[in-house]
Design a protein around this motif. Structure first.
Motif, mmCIF file in Angstrom:
data_model
loop_
_atom_site.group_PDB
_atom_site.id
_atom_site.type_symbol
_atom_site.label_atom_id
_atom_site.label_comp_id
_atom_site.label_asym_id
_atom_site.label_seq_id
_atom_site.Cartn_x
_atom_site.Cartn_y
_atom_site.Cartn_z
ATOM 1 N N GLU A 150 -45.590 42.713 21.844
ATOM 2 C CA GLU A 150 -45.804 41.442 22.696
ATOM 3 C C GLU A 150 -44.354 40.783 23.298
ATOM 4 N N ILE A 151 -43.488 40.459 22.553
ATOM 5 C CA ILE A 151 -42.190 39.953 22.831
ATOM 6 C C ILE A 151 -41.265 40.594 23.441
ATOM 7 N N THR A 152 -41.546 42.048 23.074
ATOM 8 C CA THR A 152 -40.752 43.105 24.021
ATOM 9 C C THR A 152 -40.838 43.077 25.311
ATOM 10 N N LYS A 153 -41.999 42.783 25.954
ATOM 11 C CA LYS A 153 -42.544 42.911 27.330
ATOM 12 C C LYS A 153 -41.672 42.275 28.320
ATOM 13 N N SER A 154 -41.084 41.054 27.919
ATOM 14 C CA SER A 154 -40.298 40.234 29.162
ATOM 15 C C SER A 154 -39.038 40.305 28.787
ATOM 16 N N TRP A 155 -38.473 40.845 27.771
ATOM 17 C CA TRP A 155 -36.963 41.063 27.429
ATOM 18 C C TRP A 155 -36.574 42.105 26.319
ATOM 19 N N ARG A 156 -35.672 42.520 26.406
ATOM 20 C CA ARG A 156 -35.271 43.471 25.394
ATOM 21 C C ARG A 156 -35.117 43.131 23.856
ATOM 22 N N SER A 157 -35.885 42.253 23.303
ATOM 23 C CA SER A 157 -36.078 41.957 21.960
ATOM 24 C C SER A 157 -36.280 42.978 21.061
ATOM 25 N N GLY A 158 -36.889 44.052 21.311
ATOM 26 C CA GLY A 158 -37.101 45.082 20.354
ATOM 27 C C GLY A 158 -35.433 45.865 20.265
ATOM 28 N N PHE A 159 -34.939 45.722 21.291
ATOM 29 C CA PHE A 159 -33.575 46.325 21.404
ATOM 30 C C PHE A 159 -32.685 45.500 20.503
ATOM 31 N N ILE A 160 -32.607 44.252 20.531
ATOM 32 C CA ILE A 160 -31.759 43.127 19.700
ATOM 33 C C ILE A 160 -32.089 43.397 18.399
ATOM 34 N N PHE A 161 -33.512 43.251 17.899
ATOM 35 C CA PHE A 161 -33.660 43.256 16.507
ATOM 36 C C PHE A 161 -33.017 44.822 15.854
ATOM 37 N N LYS A 162 -33.016 45.658 16.748
ATOM 38 C CA LYS A 162 -32.468 46.934 15.966
ATOM 39 C C LYS A 162 -30.950 47.347 16.063
ATOM 40 N N CYS A 163 -30.437 46.587 16.975
ATOM 41 C CA CYS A 163 -28.912 47.124 17.444
ATOM 42 C C CYS A 163 -28.105 46.572 16.388
ATOM 43 N N SER A 164 -27.210 47.796 16.166
ATOM 44 C CA SER A 164 -25.878 47.254 15.472
ATOM 45 C C SER A 164 -24.845 48.621 15.735
ATOM 46 N N SER A 165 -23.613 48.007 15.413
ATOM 47 C CA SER A 165 -22.561 49.073 15.743
ATOM 48 C C SER A 165 -21.702 49.180 14.496
ATOM 49 N N TYR A 166 -20.772 50.184 14.354
ATOM 50 C CA TYR A 166 -19.909 50.134 13.263
ATOM 51 C C TYR A 166 -18.731 49.352 13.290
ATOM 52 N N TYR A 167 -18.728 48.591 14.376
ATOM 53 C CA TYR A 167 -17.393 47.627 14.557
ATOM 54 C C TYR A 167 -17.748 46.239 13.767
ATOM 55 N N HIS A 168 -18.985 46.274 13.476
ATOM 56 C CA HIS A 168 -19.446 45.134 12.282
ATOM 57 C C HIS A 168 -20.208 45.736 11.023
ATOM 58 N N HIS A 169 -21.058 44.921 10.571
ATOM 59 C CA HIS A 169 -21.793 45.581 9.664
ATOM 60 C C HIS A 169 -22.588 46.621 10.312
ATOM 61 N N PRO A 170 -22.886 47.671 9.573
ATOM 62 C CA PRO A 170 -23.479 48.773 10.420
ATOM 63 C C PRO A 170 -25.266 48.861 10.651
ATOM 64 N N ASP A 171 -25.565 47.797 9.865
ATOM 65 C CA ASP A 171 -27.102 47.623 10.010
ATOM 66 C C ASP A 171 -27.535 46.394 10.368
ATOM 67 N N ALA A 172 -28.510 46.542 11.530
ATOM 68 C CA ALA A 172 -29.103 45.351 12.070
ATOM 69 C C ALA A 172 -30.211 44.795 10.887
ATOM 70 N N ILE A 173 -30.435 43.473 10.559
ATOM 71 C CA ILE A 173 -31.281 42.903 9.570
ATOM 72 C C ILE A 173 -32.206 42.002 10.470
#
Length: 89
Positions: free
Chosen positions: A31-54
């Motif tokens: 439901e919250i991912t329909k209006s913006w990319r929240s699903g992407f935000i909650f799972k996104c991480s790089s190896y430039y910082h901590h390598p896991d999204a929490i």
């Protein structure tokens, strides 16, 4: 390549539709991912910082940590969306 922006948020949320939407999202809803990319935000991480999204919710206490290239102001959109649901200290 652009720079990655890290976001760390720890807050208590008021009971209501946004808390319910986050709980439903964590249970596999979209439901919250329909209006913006929240699903992407909650799972996104790089190896430039901590390598896991929490993304953790215990009762009304939300803790999330993610990083991404904030090209489309996704972090600001997320904070605007959730700001009125944050319980004041």
């Amino acid at each position: 390549m652009g720079m990655y922006t890290e976001c760390l948020l720890k807050c208590s949320l008021k009971k209501g539709e946004k808390l319910d939407a986050i709980k439903a999202f964590m249970d596999g809803g979209d439901e919250i991912t329909k209006s913006w990319r929240s699903g992407f935000i909650f799972k996104c991480s790089s190896y430039y910082h901590h390598p896991d999204a929490i993304f953790s919710l215990k009762g009304e206490c939300l803790f999330c940590r993610f990083d991404l290239k904030n090209y489309d102001n996704d972090i600001e959109i997320f904070l605007d969306w959730i700001s009125d649901a944050i319980d004041e200290p």
